[in-house]
Design a protein around this motif. Structure first.
Motif, short mmCIF file in Angstrom:
data_model
loop_
_atom_site.label_atom_id
_atom_site.label_comp_id
_atom_site.label_asym_id
_atom_site.label_seq_id
_atom_site.Cartn_x
_atom_site.Cartn_y
_atom_site.Cartn_z
N GLU A 28 -2.21 5.91 1.74
CA GLU A 28 -3.13 4.86 2.06
C GLU A 28 -3.04 4.08 3.25
N ASN A 44 3.13 2.06 -4.67
CA ASN A 44 2.22 1.13 -4.07
C ASN A 44 3.04 0.29 -2.86
N LYS A 54 0.85 -1.16 -0.09
CA LYS A 54 0.03 -0.10 -0.11
C LYS A 54 0.86 1.23 0.00
#
Length: 128
Positions: free
Chosen positions: A16, A90, A12
């Motif tokens: 986030e 990410n 993540k």
């Protein structure tokens, strides 16, 4: 007393993770097995694990770089900090750091259970 969790990679972004960690109710999913009580409080939460006294934490600070949880009890002086370093868009490297001011007797009693708790939290965060 300082304790460290292992560094892990979470799939993540740090923003986030920060959004999730701003909400006290989201911490329930990170709690170790053996959770017997979880109660959301003003800007924090209280939880109880099997074989341990209940602990109340308040969310002190949340940013894309770190999350700081502090004891909500005046009799216990400690902070649990999660550092977050972006690895890619990410992925984020996360590490938990515990800093507590305890007398030697209390330290002897809580050091191993706290390290186990940090390790268990780290395992749960890694699964996000």
């Amino acid at each position: 007393m300082n304790l460290e969790g292992r560094k892990i990679i979470v799939n993540k972004s740090s923003s986030e993770l920060a959004e999730m960690l701003k909400k006290p109710e989201d911490y329930k999913d990170l709690m170790p097995d053996g959770l017997q009580k979880f109660e959301v409080k003003d800007n924090g939460f209280k939880f109880g694990l099997k074989g341990m006294p209940e602990i109340a934490l308040k969310i002190e600070n949340v940013s894309d770089k770190e999350v700081v949880l502090k004891s909500a009890s005046s009799s216990l002086d400690f902070a649990l900090t999660g550092t977050m370093n972006p690895v890619s868009v990410n992925q984020t490297e996360v590490q938990l750091l515990f800093d507590g001011k305890f007398n030697p007797f209390i330290k002897m009693m809580v050091e191993k259970p706290l390290q186990n708790f940090i390790n268990s939290l780290t395992d749960k965060i890694e699964q996000l």
